[in-house]
Design an enzyme around this catalytic site. Structure first.
Site, mmCIF file in Angstrom:
data_model
loop_
_atom_site.group_PDB
_atom_site.id
_atom_site.type_symbol
_atom_site.label_atom_id
_atom_site.label_comp_id
_atom_site.label_asym_id
_atom_site.label_seq_id
_atom_site.Cartn_x
_atom_site.Cartn_y
_atom_site.Cartn_z
ATOM 1 N N ASP A 164 0.816 -1.214 0.000
ATOM 2 C CA ASP A 164 0.000 0.000 0.000
ATOM 3 C C ASP A 164 0.850 1.264 0.000
ATOM 4 O OD1 ASP A 164 -2.051 -1.802 0.320
ATOM 5 O OD2 ASP A 164 -2.912 -0.829 2.088
ATOM 6 N N ASP A 165 0.217 2.355 -0.433
ATOM 7 C CA ASP A 165 0.659 3.742 -0.232
ATOM 8 C C ASP A 165 1.711 4.239 -1.209
ATOM 9 O OD1 ASP A 165 -1.076 3.693 1.863
ATOM 10 O OD2 ASP A 165 0.434 3.753 3.449
ATOM 11 N N HIS A 216 -5.771 2.980 -4.214
ATOM 12 C CA HIS A 216 -5.772 3.296 -2.779
ATOM 13 C C HIS A 216 -6.188 4.752 -2.572
ATOM 14 C CE1 HIS A 216 -4.987 1.794 1.175
ATOM 15 N NE2 HIS A 216 -3.953 2.583 1.442
ATOM 16 N N HIS A 220 -4.678 8.974 -0.171
ATOM 17 C CA HIS A 220 -4.935 8.206 1.048
ATOM 18 C C HIS A 220 -6.142 8.777 1.790
ATOM 19 C CE1 HIS A 220 -3.930 5.826 4.711
ATOM 20 N NE2 HIS A 220 -3.338 5.040 3.832
ATOM 21 N N HIS A 310 3.624 -2.202 3.102
ATOM 22 C CA HIS A 310 3.640 -0.837 2.568
ATOM 23 C C HIS A 310 4.973 -0.568 1.865
ATOM 24 C CE1 HIS A 310 0.675 -0.914 5.789
ATOM 25 N NE2 HIS A 310 0.077 0.102 5.195
#
Length: 360
Positions: A164-165, A216, A220, A310
């Protein structure tokens, strides 16, 4: 709880007012828009029933799929504050700043630059930063399309590593290097605002290596902290940035923080996206301890698991470089979320939550 089933589509209009601020000598760089990601604990919640009406121009899977084209002029909005140039070249003079969400009427495109008028002057902005009001991502058309599973044995254990991210080039590329070396795939849930500059090449590598692109949101965005009618925008902005970079949109979605509800599930489902949660969380974003991340995943890994990590921390790359060969040596096939779903014949339904694909 209110069920959201309508399609949130913005109408095209012939002209719009351009919001401009005075531009100083430095201006606003086109390729620098990093975001600071809030770190929160992410805990599964019980899923509510939802009503779904998918926004789509979907064609049958066997048909050739092409990106939507918009007749000129069409209305588009700035994804972020961006420099307006006097010509369709990055080194041309900057005449002002187009503010975030400012509408313009796009007149034509010249080699990747959209042309429009502002204050009586012809201006140019990179197409990547102007999202058409009527944009529908290609992911609706790709969802469920057959994947090449020739290298996957459905009878053998498999696991989906997800990150993620990102992308964040110095971290993401290390993970991609390891996947390339050992022949594994992974799914990357990206923030659209990070798909800029050198990070663009990371996304291109993901596609080249057979990895899966995940959404995503744009920056965020915690979906339970914004109006439900804004959910479409923060997801589609991410889709658009990715699609403009690699001509393929994300096919799966993960809500930031894992925050979700029945209304959120319905809004996400309307966009044709399943919500991918996880079954193993080594808390890499909190501990920033490569040994802990490695040990937690290796101890808990089961056939059908989805692992949350991440690709914004060097310690996660340290762990991934050890995990990828170690999981393969342990007998796991490293696959994307969608590859695992198709190999295991697991239904991926828009708006539904997926924690793992273990055998019942």
């Amino acid at each position: 709880m209110k069920k959201v089933s309508k399609v949130f589509m913005l109408p095209l209009v012939g002209a719009a007012i351009c919001v401009i601020s005075a531009c100083g000598s430095t201006g606003v760089p086109e390729a620098k828009n990093e975001t600071t990601v809030a770190e929160t604990g992410e805990t599964p919640v019980e899923q509510e029933s939802v009503e779904i009406k998918i926004e789509s121009n979907a064609a049958p899977a066997e048909m050739k799929i092409e990106r939507a084209k918009f007749p000129y002029p069409y209305t588009a909005r700035a994804l972020t504050a961006v420099n307006m140039h006097v010509d369709s070249e990055s080194d041309s003079a900057v005449v002002g700043v187009l503010e975030e969400n400012a509408p313009v009427s796009v007149e034509r495109n010249i080699e990747g630059w959209d042309q429009f008028s502002a204050n009586g002057q012809t201006c140019y902005v990179l197409k990547k930063y102007l999202i058409p009001d009527d944009y529908i991502a290609m992911n609706n058309q790709f969802l469920g399309a057959p994947l090449d599973l020739s290298n996957i044995d459905p009878e053998k254990p498999m696991i989906a590593l997800t990150f993620d991210d990102g992308p964040k080039a110095e971290v993401t590329n290390r993970i991609l290097d390891s996947l390339q070396q050992y022949g594994g795939h992974a799914t990357f849930f990206m923030q659209g605002s990070r798909v800029v500059g050198e990070n663009n090449d990371c996304v291109k590598r993901m596609v080249e290596l057979g990895c899966e692109l995940g959404n995503h949101t744009y920056t965020h965005d915690y979906l339970d902290s914004i109006p439900v009618e804004n959910i479409r925008s923060v997801i589609r902005k991410c889709d658009y940035m990715v699609e403009e970079t690699v001509k393929v949109a994300p096919t799966v979605f993960r809500p930031p923080g894992g925050n979700r509800s029945g209304e959120i599930a319905s809004a996400v489902g309307n966009l044709g996206l399943p919500m991918i949660i996880w079954s193993i969380d080594p808390l890499d974003y909190s501990t920033k301890d490569a040994d802990n991340t490695f040990n937690v995943v290796m101890e808990k890994a089961q056939d059908g698991d989805i692992v949350l990590m991440h690709d914004t921390y060097s310690e996660t790359a340290d762990a991934a470089e050890r995990l990828i060969p170690a999981l393969i040596e342990k007998g796991f096939q490293l696959v994307t979320v969608s590859e695992m779903a198709q190999a295991k014949k697991f239904p991926m339904i828009p708006g539904n939550e997926v924690y793992n694909m273990r055998e019942k």
